[in-house]
Each structure stands twice: as C-alpha cells, then as structure tokens.
Motif scaffolding. Structure first.
Motif, mmCIF file in Angstrom:
data_model
loop_
_atom_site.group_PDB
_atom_site.id
_atom_site.type_symbol
_atom_site.label_atom_id
_atom_site.label_comp_id
_atom_site.label_asym_id
_atom_site.label_seq_id
_atom_site.Cartn_x
_atom_site.Cartn_y
_atom_site.Cartn_z
ATOM 1 N N ALA A 241 0.789 -1.264 -0.109
ATOM 2 C CA ALA A 241 -0.029 0.040 -0.031
ATOM 3 C C ALA A 241 0.758 1.355 0.217
ATOM 4 C CB ALA A 241 -0.910 -0.108 1.295
ATOM 5 N N PRO A 242 0.399 2.167 -0.793
ATOM 6 C CA PRO A 242 1.336 3.473 -0.986
ATOM 7 C C PRO A 242 1.220 4.376 0.221
ATOM 8 C CG PRO A 242 -0.584 3.746 -2.265
ATOM 9 C CD PRO A 242 -0.601 2.268 -1.691
ATOM 10 N N TRP A 243 1.656 4.191 1.261
ATOM 11 C CA TRP A 243 1.760 4.927 2.615
ATOM 12 C C TRP A 243 0.346 5.472 2.673
ATOM 13 C CZ3 TRP A 243 6.114 4.935 5.277
ATOM 14 C CH2 TRP A 243 7.136 4.566 4.399
ATOM 15 N N PRO A 244 -0.641 4.626 3.026
ATOM 16 C CA PRO A 244 -1.828 5.227 3.616
ATOM 17 C C PRO A 244 -2.074 5.460 5.004
ATOM 18 C CG PRO A 244 -1.754 2.577 3.603
ATOM 19 C CD PRO A 244 -0.526 3.299 3.109
ATOM 20 N N ASP A 245 -2.778 6.580 5.343
ATOM 21 C CA ASP A 245 -2.768 7.170 6.682
ATOM 22 C C ASP A 245 -1.535 7.294 7.349
ATOM 23 O OD1 ASP A 245 -5.648 6.291 6.240
ATOM 24 O OD2 ASP A 245 -5.671 4.565 7.006
ATOM 25 N N SER A 246 -0.772 7.699 6.547
ATOM 26 C CA SER A 246 0.462 8.109 7.478
ATOM 27 C C SER A 246 0.587 9.104 8.207
ATOM 28 C CB SER A 246 1.564 8.134 6.118
ATOM 29 O OG SER A 246 1.353 9.239 5.440
ATOM 30 N N VAL A 247 1.456 9.121 9.116
ATOM 31 C CA VAL A 247 1.559 10.444 9.982
ATOM 32 C C VAL A 247 3.139 10.910 9.939
ATOM 33 C CG1 VAL A 247 -0.255 9.652 11.595
ATOM 34 C CG2 VAL A 247 2.205 8.959 12.297
ATOM 35 N N ARG A 248 3.481 11.971 10.238
ATOM 36 C CA ARG A 248 4.754 12.610 10.337
ATOM 37 C C ARG A 248 5.059 12.970 11.686
ATOM 38 N NH1 ARG A 248 6.501 16.329 5.115
ATOM 39 N NH2 ARG A 248 6.186 14.561 3.782
ATOM 40 N N LEU A 249 6.299 12.311 12.109
ATOM 41 C CA LEU A 249 6.813 12.508 13.445
ATOM 42 C C LEU A 249 7.776 13.342 13.600
ATOM 43 C CD1 LEU A 249 7.087 8.532 14.816
ATOM 44 C CD2 LEU A 249 5.062 10.191 14.869
ATOM 45 N N ARG A 250 8.094 14.358 14.656
ATOM 46 C CA ARG A 250 9.153 15.276 14.818
ATOM 47 C C ARG A 250 9.824 14.900 15.977
ATOM 48 N NH1 ARG A 250 4.975 17.955 12.723
ATOM 49 N NH2 ARG A 250 5.114 19.364 11.043
ATOM 50 N N PRO A 251 10.599 15.471 16.320
ATOM 51 C CA PRO A 251 11.750 14.952 17.314
ATOM 52 C C PRO A 251 11.142 14.799 18.804
ATOM 53 C CG PRO A 251 12.945 16.304 15.996
ATOM 54 C CD PRO A 251 11.775 16.495 15.483
ATOM 55 N N GLY A 252 11.283 13.647 19.511
ATOM 56 C CA GLY A 252 10.366 13.786 20.691
ATOM 57 C C GLY A 252 9.025 13.148 20.462
ATOM 58 N N GLU A 253 8.793 12.611 19.300
ATOM 59 C CA GLU A 253 7.430 11.994 19.161
ATOM 60 C C GLU A 253 7.764 10.650 18.750
ATOM 61 O OE1 GLU A 253 4.521 15.882 17.712
ATOM 62 O OE2 GLU A 253 5.553 14.557 16.225
ATOM 63 N N SER A 254 6.535 9.792 19.104
ATOM 64 C CA SER A 254 6.610 8.330 18.629
ATOM 65 C C SER A 254 5.221 7.839 17.957
ATOM 66 C CB SER A 254 6.881 7.378 19.700
ATOM 67 O OG SER A 254 5.856 7.484 20.580
ATOM 68 N N ALA A 255 5.161 6.868 17.296
ATOM 69 C CA ALA A 255 3.733 6.262 16.652
ATOM 70 C C ALA A 255 3.921 4.860 16.553
ATOM 71 C CB ALA A 255 3.605 6.978 15.412
ATOM 72 N N GLU A 256 2.775 4.293 16.580
ATOM 73 C CA GLU A 256 2.921 2.675 16.392
ATOM 74 C C GLU A 256 2.030 2.540 15.413
ATOM 75 O OE1 GLU A 256 1.278 0.933 19.969
ATOM 76 O OE2 GLU A 256 2.983 1.414 21.287
ATOM 77 N N ALA A 257 2.436 1.406 14.566
ATOM 78 C CA ALA A 257 1.612 0.661 13.328
ATOM 79 C C ALA A 257 1.148 -0.753 13.708
ATOM 80 C CB ALA A 257 2.284 0.962 12.296
ATOM 81 N N ASP A 258 -0.028 -1.065 13.474
ATOM 82 C CA ASP A 258 -0.307 -2.675 13.608
ATOM 83 C C ASP A 258 -1.471 -2.768 12.531
ATOM 84 O OD1 ASP A 258 -2.516 -1.260 14.677
ATOM 85 O OD2 ASP A 258 -2.143 -1.821 16.803
ATOM 86 N N ALA A 259 -1.988 -4.023 12.875
ATOM 87 C CA ALA A 259 -3.243 -4.309 11.689
ATOM 88 C C ALA A 259 -4.244 -3.254 11.810
ATOM 89 C CB ALA A 259 -3.666 -5.469 12.186
ATOM 90 N N ASN A 260 -4.513 -2.434 12.895
ATOM 91 C CA ASN A 260 -5.429 -1.448 12.760
ATOM 92 C C ASN A 260 -5.120 -0.144 12.430
ATOM 93 O OD1 ASN A 260 -7.373 -3.256 14.209
ATOM 94 N ND2 ASN A 260 -6.201 -2.794 16.059
#
Length: 341
Positions: A232-251
């Motif tokens: 998939a071509p980067w669907p529902d992507s988020v951009r992170l800056r320094p001091g930030e995190s994100a999680e990706a899973d089946a949802n």
C-alpha cells in the motif's frame, strides 16, 4: 558461562570443597550446556568443548542423560514443581530431586523444550543479514553511509537493490542515523508498517505484529501496511518530529504522541529506564536485554509500579532494587533463570 561483548565461554566445573554435591553440580552444568547449545550463535569450538565435557566421565554422561530424560517427560507446569519445592517443612530444605525437577522444568520453559517458540527466531535468523543475541549490542555501517545500532535479540535484513535504501527489521529494536539523500528515501519495514525518511535519527522497535517508531532528530513518516504484501502506498501516514513516537499495527497508525528520548534511547548508553511502569512490563523489557529469563510467579504483583534507571550489565543490581522497592523475592535457580514471587 559468562557473556561479554557477544562472546561466551563454556561452563566451568566447580571443584571439590565448594559445598555443592557432585550430582547437583553436574546437573547444573548439564543445564548450562543445554541452554547454550540451544542458542543460535553457538560456535563449533563450544560444541567441541561440550563433547569433551560429556566424555569426561560416566557421571557427566549420566547427568546429561538425566536432564534430557526430565525434559522429555515433564508434563506438569513449572509453578507446580516450584510450589512442591516450597512445601517442604520449615527449616528443612527441599530434596535434591525436587530442586532438580524444578530447575529442569524452568529450563524447559526458558529454552522452549519442544522448540516451538524458537521457530520464528530461527527462520528470522536464517533470512537476516545481521543478528544480535540477547544482551548483545552492535553498531553497523550501511552501504549508503548510514549507521544502525542494534539492540539485543534483533534481526535485520538489508535491501539496497535498484537504488533503494530499505531495511527490514524482523524482530527487536534498532537506532538509525540516516545519511541524507533526497533522491533515495530510506525505508525501515517493521512488518505491520514502515518508516520513511530522507536523513534523520530515529529508532524502530518490532514486537510481533506491532511496530513502534521514535524520532530523535529530523522528520519521519510512518504508515501501516494495509495490504498483505505491504504494498500500500503509504496510507493513513503520520509525520513524526523529534520527541514524538507512533505505533503501527493491523488497525493502522496510532500517534503521534510525546516520547521521552531519555527513556526510549537509554539502551544505547547501556541503561534501561522505567517510569511508573508495571512490574510485568519491566520483566518483559528485562527479558529482551538479558540472556535467560526472569519469571514472575505471583500475578498479584504484576501491576506494581516501578520507576528507576538501571545498568543493563548489572542484572543483580536490578533484581536487588526490585526486591527492596517492591518487596518481591528473587530466587536464582541458574545464572540464566530467576524466579520472582
């Protein structure tokens, strides 16, 4: 067997007069050899040393056969064996047979007696280009001038074909310092999702079907794979800056959320930091860093809260702090197995 800088030595026999019955001593050595021989990075020299140990006397081969017989026949859970060992009369130590049974049962859990839990790791190691053992850290130079620091028990596969800069993290955690190249994005595939950058510093941790990305410098785009093939071509992507995190899973992707670099990246300085975390999550984190296993026997202690900064190369100090701070008791069965209750 000591572990330092990814190197181990064979078990050292105890000598006469150490206060330990010879039968128990040999059984402990057999346990240590069994654990070591299950490792993915066992060396030919270690196998030869084990063969020498086994042939040293009939007592050695008898201890090895006894351990293998126990591991083959064990059916009851380890908790039952440990409870039986603790049911001895006050002031009277448990019998050698009960001690050995409890130890063997716990070794069965630790190394996966039937080898089931090690299956994914064996496959990952087979297809990986770089692997670290539990408790080992390594820094690598990548073909494009980027660098990666691998945490313990991590497997990476590199794909630098057709002008792409792509790394697959099969398991574990890694920190990336990416050389800037606007024409060739750097992609880290973590199974459930991927992180894409041009030049930055960030970490990726993969735990089963979840990927966590934490940024130290620059910008990182994180997306979840929607298709089974990850195309998939980067669907529902988020951009992170320094001091930030994100999680990706089946949802999908969750985040961004604030992340403390002092906590997230402490392993790079040989430390581990806990801030108001449950004892269960602390033990899970420690088991990713140390050879062997720490096992929590009483569920009611699992939610006790832990805070502290600990050195990864001093496991005894961590366990001592848990004993003092939480009132739990640590029982060291072997150098590779500790029970908390």
């Amino acid at each position: 067997m000591d572990h330092q800088d990814g190197q181990r030595s064979e078990p050292v026999e105890g000598g006469p007069g150490n206060g330990e019955p010879d039968e128990d001593r040999l059984f402990s050595e057999a346990n240590a050899w069994h654990f070591r021989l299950q490792s993915d990075d066992v060396r030919p020299a270690e196998r030869a040393a084990f063969a020498d140990w086994l042939a040293r006397s009939p007592a050695h081969s008898h201890a090895w056969a006894g351990l293998q017989g126990l591991l083959h026949d064990l059916k009851e859970p380890a908790r039952a064996a440990y409870a039986e060992s603790r049911s001895a009369l006050p002031g009277r130590p448990a019998s050698a047979g009960i001690r050995r049974l409890a130890t063997a049962m716990m070794v069965l859990l630790v190394v996966g007696g039937l080898g089931v839990w090690r299956g994914p790791a064996l496959y990952q190691n087979a297809v990986a280009d770089q692997v670290t053992a539990t408790g080992q850290r390594r820094t690598l130079a990548l073909p494009d001038g980027s660098t990666v620091e691998m945490n313990g028990d991590t497997a990476l596969a590199l794909d630098y074909q057709n002008g792409e800069r792509r790394v697959r993290i099969l398991r574990g955690e890694a920190w990336f310092n990416v050389a800037r190249d606007p024409d060739h994005p750097f992609v880290v595939d973590g199974g459930a999702g991927a992180a894409r950058v041009l030049g930055t510093q960030f970490s990726v941790r993969r735990e089963s079907d979840r990927m966590t990305v934490t940024v130290g410098e620059g910008l990182v785009e994180v997306a979840a794979h929607r298709n089974a093939d990850g195309s998939a071509p980067w669907p529902d992507s988020v951009r992170l800056r320094p001091g930030e995190s994100a999680e990706a899973d089946a949802n999908g992707v969750t985040g961004p959320r604030a992340a403390d670099p002092a906590v997230a990246f402490a392993w790079r300085q040989g430390q581990i930091v806990f801030r108001q975390q449950s004892l269960a999550s602390v033990i899970a984190a420690l088991n990713r860093q140390w050879p062997g296993r720490v096992v929590l026997l009483n569920d009611e202690a699992a939610e006790r809260v832990v805070s502290g900064v600990f050195a990864l190369d001093r496991p005894d100090a961590v366990l001592d702090a848990l004993e003092r701070g939480l009132g739990v008791r640590a029982t060291r069965i072997t150098p590779y197995l500790t029970l908390l209750r």
